[in-house]
Structure formats: C-alpha cells, structure tokens
Design an enzyme around this catalytic site. Structure first.
Site, PDB file in Angstrom:
ATOM      1  N   LYS A 249      35.111  55.083  41.781  1.00 46.62           N
ATOM      2  CA  LYS A 249      34.412  54.234  42.742  1.00 46.62           C
ATOM      3  C   LYS A 249      34.559  54.801  44.150  1.00 46.62           C
ATOM      4  O   LYS A 249      35.616  55.306  44.518  1.00 46.62           O
ATOM      5  CB  LYS A 249      34.977  52.809  42.690  1.00 46.62           C
ATOM      6  CG  LYS A 249      34.602  52.033  41.432  1.00 46.62           C
ATOM      7  CD  LYS A 249      35.102  50.609  41.496  1.00 46.62           C
ATOM      8  CE  LYS A 249      34.635  49.796  40.302  1.00 46.62           C
ATOM      9  NZ  LYS A 249      35.120  48.407  40.359  1.00 46.62           N
TER      10      LYS A 249
ATOM     11  N   TYR B  41      48.091  43.516  34.802  1.00 49.68           N
ATOM     12  CA  TYR B  41      48.540  43.945  33.478  1.00 49.68           C
ATOM     13  C   TYR B  41      49.981  43.545  33.198  1.00 49.68           C
ATOM     14  O   TYR B  41      50.406  43.509  32.045  1.00 49.68           O
ATOM     15  CB  TYR B  41      48.381  45.464  33.332  1.00 49.68           C
ATOM     16  CG  TYR B  41      46.941  45.898  33.407  1.00 49.68           C
ATOM     17  CD1 TYR B  41      46.060  45.626  32.364  1.00 49.68           C
ATOM     18  CD2 TYR B  41      46.437  46.556  34.528  1.00 49.68           C
ATOM     19  CE1 TYR B  41      44.729  45.999  32.440  1.00 49.68           C
ATOM     20  CE2 TYR B  41      45.116  46.937  34.603  1.00 49.68           C
ATOM     21  CZ  TYR B  41      44.262  46.649  33.562  1.00 49.68           C
ATOM     22  OH  TYR B  41      42.946  47.005  33.628  1.00 49.68           O
TER      23      TYR B  41
ATOM     24  N   ARG C 226      36.773  54.534  33.450  1.00 48.00           N
ATOM     25  CA  ARG C 226      35.702  53.545  33.361  1.00 48.00           C
ATOM     26  C   ARG C 226      34.509  54.132  32.600  1.00 48.00           C
ATOM     27  O   ARG C 226      34.372  55.359  32.467  1.00 48.00           O
ATOM     28  CB  ARG C 226      35.244  53.128  34.758  1.00 48.00           C
ATOM     29  CG  ARG C 226      36.337  52.527  35.642  1.00 48.00           C
ATOM     30  CD  ARG C 226      35.808  52.244  37.031  1.00 48.00           C
ATOM     31  NE  ARG C 226      36.807  51.634  37.913  1.00 48.00           N
ATOM     32  CZ  ARG C 226      37.630  52.323  38.714  1.00 48.00           C
ATOM     33  NH1 ARG C 226      37.552  53.655  38.750  1.00 48.00           N
ATOM     34  NH2 ARG C 226      38.503  51.704  39.485  1.00 48.00           N
TER      35      ARG C 226
END
Length: 292
Positions: A168, A273, A144
């Site tokens: 995260k 995905y 990210r």
C-alpha cells in the site's frame, strides 16, 4: 470529483481497491444529495445534510464498518475541497463516526492446512501447480491479494530466497520465501515454460491464456481448497494472510517482525492478532492446567 480521484491515485497513491470503494461511496452520496435535496454540487452540503445521509445508511442496516469507510471518504473529499479553496468551512469537523465492533481476524487451523499443502496431490499440470503456488504464496508470505497478482518474475531473488513486494502507498518491502514455496515456484515455472515458452510474462502468475491473474480468479482458487478442510464461510485470500500472522505469533514470533512482514504502517494494526493468540492460550490452559 475527478480531480479528487486523480489526487488520491497519483499523489496519495491509494490502492485500486480503495479507489473503487471511494468511487462507489462518493457516487452514492452525490445521488442522495440530488434525489433528496436537489443539490448537484457536494460542496454545497453542510454537516446537517451529511448527518441525514449517515442516518439513512444506519436505517438501511448498513454495517458500521462500511459507514465508517464512507465517512472516511467524505473526510478526505472535504479536506481536498478545503485545500482547493472550494469551501471555507469543513462540514466533516462536526461529524462523528459510529462505533464499530471489532471482529477477530478469521484464520484456518495450522495442522489441517499444512496437511493440505503437504499431502494433497495437486495435478501435475500448469493449472494444478499454479493453484499450489497461489496457496503457498499467500500462506507462506502473508502478502495481500493485490500484492500477489502484481508480483513480476524479476521481483524474486532465488539465491537470497526473497521476493520484493510493492504494498500500500507504493511502499516496497522484502519478504523471505520458505523451501516449500520455492519448490512450488520451480514446478510452476517449469509448467509455465512448457506451455508458453521461455518468454517471461509481465506478471509471475498468469491465466491459461498467459494474462495476469485477477482478484476473482484467486478468490475461487482459495475457496476451492479451504472448503476441503473446513466448513467455515471464511475462505478468502485474506484469511490466509490472517493465518500467516496468527500461526507465527502462536509460535512465539516477535510482533514487530510480523508487522514488518505484513507491511503494516503501525503496530496497532498488527496487535489484533494477539487476541487470537490469547484465545489459543486460554484453550491450552483449560485443557492442561489441573485447576482449570
């Protein structure tokens, strides 16, 4: 509210991005309560008042995804108020979130982007090598934006060809580095030492003034290069994360392995995905099968 945000930051370990969004959401809700109902304490709002705010957001044509995030913010907030014994009844238990249409992740085509990385002549300067490394990192690891700008030199293990990433919720994971990325890293480090000396900065990627990169800086770099190969409006750093996952899946990579590489908490987040992969399979079928 300040206690709530400290709780999210230090106990729940929410990302800076989520904290900023929740600050905005809760601030908007507080403004609505004061302007429409003359209520200065959100603890006094009941489910009918919260519903009226959500209806106002719908009438303003706010996207369902944004509304759902605001609802998630209120759920966390009133759950916190319950734990603090500020309220006896949680009004969010009677609130239903609107259904949001799921969009397939946007991604760049594999061949044009790899041609860009392999054939484009990046300037033999600190800026040019930094741009190249940003692209190689985002596409080569799928990390990210926040994870990228927080990488420290000590996080990279050259012998093992890995980087330690803090994701995260402060969850740490190890991501492999490909040879192309390592070459870009070496070229960047040489330019960095030439410009700033051998003193290691706190962060790996820095500006021309040796300060840590910031999100808008990376956005500009990614947009600059993606615009060379596509006219699509999707040109954010996250598009390269989507591309990383989609291209791996198209090459037959295991979904669980992709989940671990991306740092997803559950497989459900990674399964989105597979839809892009199915679209590619349909395209191949229509072009190749005699009965298509």
């Amino acid at each position: 509210m300040e206690l709530f945000f400290k709780y999210l930051q230090y106990e729940k370990r929410y990302s800076p991005h989520t904290l900023t969004s929740y600050h905005t959401d809760l601030g908007q809700f507080a403004d609505y309560l004061q302007q429409v109902y003359q209520i200065t304490d959100a603890a006094e709002a009941d489910h009918t008042i919260i519903r009226s705010w959500i209806l106002t957001l719908v009438q303003q044509n706010i996207k369902p995804r944004s509304i759902n995030r605001k609802i998630a913010c209120l759920r966390s907030y009133y759950k916190f108020l319950m734990a603090q014994e500020r309220i006896k009844v949680n009004p969010m238990l009677r609130i239903k979130a609107p259904k949001a249409t799921k969009k397939l992740p946007a991604f760049v085509q594999e061949e044009p982007f790899n041609n860009l990385l392999d054939s484009f002549t990046f300037e033999d300067t600190f800026e040019g090598q930094r741009d190249r490394l940003i692209l190689e990192f985002l596409y080569g690891t799928g990390i990210r934006l926040a994870e990228l700008i927080n990488i420290e030199p000590s996080d990279i293990e050259l012998r093992a060809k890995t980087v330690r990433v803090l994701g995260k919720g402060n969850k740490e994971r190890i991501v492999p580095l490909n040879d192309s990325l390592l070459l870009a890293l070496d070229a960047y480090q040489n330019e960095k030492i030439r410009l700033f000396g051998d003193n290691n900065s706190v962060k790996l990627l820095v500006t021309n003034k040796a300060r840590p990169l910031y999100p808008k800086f990376v956005y500009r770099v990614v947009k600059k290069y993606i615009s060379l190969i596509t006219t699509s409006e999707h040109s954010s750093p996250h598009v390269l994360r989507h591309s990383f996952a989609t291209h791996l899946l198209n090459k037959g990579a295991d979904l669980n392995a992709i989940k671990d590489l991306l740092g997803h908490a559950s497989l459900a987040a990674t399964q989105v995905y597979t839809h892009n992969s199915i679209e590619q399979l349909k395209s191949i079928f229509e072009k190749a099968h005699p009965k298509a």
